[in-house]
Design a protein around this motif. Structure first.
Motif, PDB file in Angstrom:
ATOM      1  N   HIS A 170       9.377  -5.481   7.485  1.00 17.09           N
ATOM      2  CA  HIS A 170      10.684  -4.854   7.376  1.00 17.09           C
ATOM      3  C   HIS A 170      10.485  -3.348   7.357  1.00 17.09           C
ATOM      4  O   HIS A 170       9.651  -2.836   6.605  1.00 17.09           O
ATOM      5  N   HIS A 171      11.241  -2.651   8.187  1.00 22.27           N
ATOM      6  CA  HIS A 171      11.073  -1.215   8.382  1.00 22.27           C
ATOM      7  C   HIS A 171      12.267  -0.457   7.803  1.00 22.27           C
ATOM      8  O   HIS A 171      13.419  -0.868   7.980  1.00 22.27           O
ATOM      9  N   TYR A 172      11.982   0.667   7.182  1.00 16.85           N
ATOM     10  CA  TYR A 172      12.959   1.428   6.400  1.00 16.85           C
ATOM     11  C   TYR A 172      12.976   2.900   6.832  1.00 16.85           C
ATOM     12  O   TYR A 172      12.085   3.362   7.564  1.00 16.85           O
ATOM     13  N   LEU A 173      13.965   3.608   6.319  1.00 13.98           N
ATOM     14  CA  LEU A 173      13.899   5.062   6.236  1.00 13.98           C
ATOM     15  C   LEU A 173      13.111   5.372   4.969  1.00 13.98           C
ATOM     16  O   LEU A 173      13.532   5.006   3.870  1.00 13.98           O
ATOM     17  N   ALA A 174      11.953   6.015   5.137  1.00 14.43           N
ATOM     18  CA  ALA A 174      11.100   6.365   3.995  1.00 14.43           C
ATOM     19  C   ALA A 174      11.312   7.834   3.665  1.00 14.43           C
ATOM     20  O   ALA A 174      10.970   8.706   4.461  1.00 14.43           O
ATOM     21  N   LEU A 175      11.897   8.107   2.505  1.00 15.25           N
ATOM     22  CA  LEU A 175      12.137   9.479   2.069  1.00 15.25           C
ATOM     23  C   LEU A 175      11.008   9.941   1.162  1.00 15.25           C
ATOM     24  O   LEU A 175      10.412   9.142   0.429  1.00 15.25           O
ATOM     25  N   SER A 176      10.712  11.225   1.210  1.00 15.43           N
ATOM     26  CA  SER A 176       9.638  11.778   0.389  1.00 15.43           C
ATOM     27  C   SER A 176       9.956  11.623  -1.090  1.00 15.43           C
ATOM     28  O   SER A 176      11.124  11.555  -1.506  1.00 15.43           O
ATOM     29  N   LEU A 177       8.905  11.584  -1.899  1.00 11.00           N
ATOM     30  CA  LEU A 177       9.098  11.472  -3.343  1.00 11.00           C
ATOM     31  C   LEU A 177       9.842  12.678  -3.904  1.00 11.00           C
ATOM     32  O   LEU A 177      10.483  12.588  -4.951  1.00 11.00           O
ATOM     33  N   GLY A 178       9.781  13.810  -3.201  1.00 12.46           N
ATOM     34  CA  GLY A 178      10.478  15.007  -3.648  1.00 12.46           C
ATOM     35  C   GLY A 178      11.936  15.071  -3.244  1.00 12.46           C
ATOM     36  O   GLY A 178      12.602  16.085  -3.486  1.00 12.46           O
ATOM     37  N   THR A 179      12.466  13.999  -2.665  1.00 16.75           N
ATOM     38  CA  THR A 179      13.885  13.958  -2.305  1.00 16.75           C
ATOM     39  C   THR A 179      14.707  13.658  -3.552  1.00 16.75           C
ATOM     40  O   THR A 179      14.406  12.706  -4.283  1.00 16.75           O
TER      41      THR A 179
ATOM     42  N   GLN B 159       0.822  -1.207   0.000  1.00 20.09           N
ATOM     43  CA  GLN B 159       0.000   0.000   0.000  1.00 20.09           C
ATOM     44  C   GLN B 159       0.860   1.264   0.000  1.00 20.09           C
ATOM     45  O   GLN B 159       0.475   2.297  -0.559  1.00 20.09           O
ATOM     46  N   ARG B 160       2.048   1.195   0.610  1.00 21.39           N
ATOM     47  CA  ARG B 160       2.920   2.368   0.732  1.00 21.39           C
ATOM     48  C   ARG B 160       4.013   2.429  -0.329  1.00 21.39           C
ATOM     49  O   ARG B 160       4.717   3.435  -0.426  1.00 21.39           O
ATOM     50  N   GLU B 161       4.180   1.380  -1.105  1.00 15.91           N
ATOM     51  CA  GLU B 161       5.351   1.227  -1.962  1.00 15.91           C
ATOM     52  C   GLU B 161       5.614   2.450  -2.836  1.00 15.91           C
ATOM     53  O   GLU B 161       6.742   2.934  -2.941  1.00 15.91           O
ATOM     54  N   ALA B 162       4.599   2.959  -3.498  1.00 15.40           N
ATOM     55  CA  ALA B 162       4.796   4.051  -4.445  1.00 15.40           C
ATOM     56  C   ALA B 162       4.790   5.429  -3.787  1.00 15.40           C
ATOM     57  O   ALA B 162       5.010   6.436  -4.466  1.00 15.40           O
ATOM     58  N   ALA B 163       4.592   5.477  -2.465  1.00 10.52           N
ATOM     59  CA  ALA B 163       4.438   6.765  -1.787  1.00 10.52           C
ATOM     60  C   ALA B 163       5.757   7.333  -1.287  1.00 10.52           C
ATOM     61  O   ALA B 163       5.829   8.521  -0.938  1.00 10.52           O
ATOM     62  N   PHE B 164       6.823   6.505  -1.229  1.00 13.40           N
ATOM     63  CA  PHE B 164       8.091   6.934  -0.644  1.00 13.40           C
ATOM     64  C   PHE B 164       9.261   6.412  -1.461  1.00 13.40           C
ATOM     65  O   PHE B 164       9.114   5.525  -2.307  1.00 13.40           O
ATOM     66  N   ARG B 165      10.459   6.932  -1.165  1.00 14.49           N
ATOM     67  CA  ARG B 165      11.729   6.390  -1.637  1.00 14.49           C
ATOM     68  C   ARG B 165      12.358   5.644  -0.459  1.00 14.49           C
ATOM     69  O   ARG B 165      12.535   6.228   0.620  1.00 14.49           O
ATOM     70  N   TRP B 166      12.731   4.391  -0.651  1.00 10.82           N
ATOM     71  CA  TRP B 166      13.048   3.516   0.474  1.00 10.82           C
ATOM     72  C   TRP B 166      14.550   3.321   0.656  1.00 10.82           C
ATOM     73  O   TRP B 166      15.271   3.060  -0.304  1.00 10.82           O
ATOM     74  N   VAL B 167      15.002   3.385   1.907  1.00  7.58           N
ATOM     75  CA  VAL B 167      16.387   3.104   2.281  1.00  7.58           C
ATOM     76  C   VAL B 167      16.336   2.072   3.407  1.00  7.58           C
ATOM     77  O   VAL B 167      15.834   2.330   4.496  1.00  7.58           O
ATOM     78  N   GLY B 168      16.886   0.892   3.161  1.00  5.88           N
ATOM     79  CA  GLY B 168      16.822  -0.141   4.203  1.00  5.88           C
ATOM     80  C   GLY B 168      16.884  -1.538   3.601  1.00  5.88           C
ATOM     81  O   GLY B 168      17.327  -1.707   2.470  1.00  5.88           O
ATOM     82  N   PRO B 169      16.418  -2.521   4.377  1.00  6.90           N
ATOM     83  CA  PRO B 169      15.713  -2.385   5.650  1.00  6.90           C
ATOM     84  C   PRO B 169      16.651  -2.089   6.822  1.00  6.90           C
ATOM     85  O   PRO B 169      17.826  -2.461   6.795  1.00  6.90           O
ATOM     86  N   LEU B 170      16.097  -1.445   7.846  1.00  5.03           N
ATOM     87  CA  LEU B 170      16.842  -1.134   9.059  1.00  5.03           C
ATOM     88  C   LEU B 170      16.473  -2.082  10.199  1.00  5.03           C
ATOM     89  O   LEU B 170      17.322  -2.415  11.021  1.00  5.03           O
ATOM     90  N   VAL B 171      15.205  -2.478  10.264  1.00  6.81           N
ATOM     91  CA  VAL B 171      14.690  -3.271  11.384  1.00  6.81           C
ATOM     92  C   VAL B 171      13.671  -4.264  10.854  1.00  6.81           C
ATOM     93  O   VAL B 171      12.936  -3.977   9.907  1.00  6.81           O
ATOM     94  N   ARG B 172      13.636  -5.459  11.476  1.00  7.55           N
ATOM     95  CA  ARG B 172      12.602  -6.458  11.159  1.00  7.55           C
ATOM     96  C   ARG B 172      11.786  -6.721  12.421  1.00  7.55           C
ATOM     97  O   ARG B 172      12.352  -6.921  13.503  1.00  7.55           O
TER      98      ARG B 172
END
Length: 254
Positions: free
Chosen positions: A210-219, A98-111
């Motif tokens: 799996h949890h990530y740093l989610a960056l805005s699409l405008g990054t 559901q969130r895939e296209a909403a952010f730029r992803w860096v990770g995963p950092l935590v499971r």
């Protein structure tokens, strides 16, 4: 013609930055990063962000050469801000379809494991997820991935709270029948309530996440790539494992 020339120069600059791996933020700009009260992964201490996730993200920014601030805010506020504001980020954020296209992803950092918990001696029988939809109230932090999963499953009995702490407090007081939180929150959050964690019984695993740093699409793309590269170097040189030993001993990084 002037407009076309300007666009050409901007395109060339973006390509050069990408090739050089130099983050392309305008002069004086920085990333504004948000996190929540989510111990032991993220929490505020003496007015500053602390915890495993904050330590990982701070090191990513240092290695990437990116100026960034970290603010601890209610999750829903940070989530909605990053959806609409360039040069912002949110951690740690569960990566879901559901969130895939909403952010730029860096990770995963935590499971983590997203679990349903009940109160010992007074909990409903949960054999399948649908059983949890029949209880009077199920507390879940607002805008968490667990809220989204349960809503997609048709749940109408959700009671929204700001933090996992508030969810467990309501369960402890008998004001809700169930809570949906991550397994990593349980012991620390129970300790904050001065309650033995054994009072809360795991009844059903909703999802592994799996949890990530989610960056805005405008990054800018070079910023995203620099963050991803920094995390890879942290994995390669053992820094990520070292941070895990400090904050989550016995748990392996994802």
């Amino acid at each position: 013609m002037a407009g076309r020339s300007l666009m050409r120069r901007i395109a060339i600059l973006a390509i050069v930055c990408l090739l050089l791996r130099v983050p392309c933020l305008a002069k004086g700009e920085q990333l504004t990063l948000f996190t929540e009260e989510y111990p032991p992964i993220n929490y505020s201490e003496a007015g500053r962000a602390s915890g495993l996730g904050s330590a990982i993200v701070s090191e990513i920014m240092r290695r990437a050469g990116i100026q960034a601030s970290i603010e601890v805010v209610p999750w829903a506020r940070g989530y909605r801000t990053v959806l609409t504001t360039p040069n912002t980020g949110l951690f740690v954020t569960a990566r879901t379809p559901q969130r895939e296209a909403a952010f730029r992803w860096v990770g995963p950092l935590v499971r983590t494991q997203g679990m349903l918990y009940g109160r010992r001696g007074d909990f409903p029988l949960i054999s399948v997820l649908e059983d949890a939809a029949k209880v009077d109230k199920l507390a879940v932090p607002r805008d968490w991935y667990l809220q989204q999963i349960l809503e997609n499953a048709g749940f109408k009995n959700l009671h929204f709270v700001v933090t996992p702490l508030k969810a467990l407090q309501l369960l402890h007081l008998g004001r809700v029948a169930l809570v949906a939180i991550d397994d990593v929150n349980l012991e620390v959050t129970a300790r904050e309530l001065s309650v033995d964690a054994s009072e809360f019984v795991p009844l059903y695993r909703v999802a592994e996440s799996h949890h990530y740093l989610a960056l805005s699409l405008g990054t800018p793309e070079p910023v995203v790539q620099a963050c991803r590269k920094a995390l890879e170097t942290m994995k390669a040189d053992g820094t990520l494992a070292q941070l895990y030993r400090r904050w989550l001993p016995g748990v392996a990084p994802p």
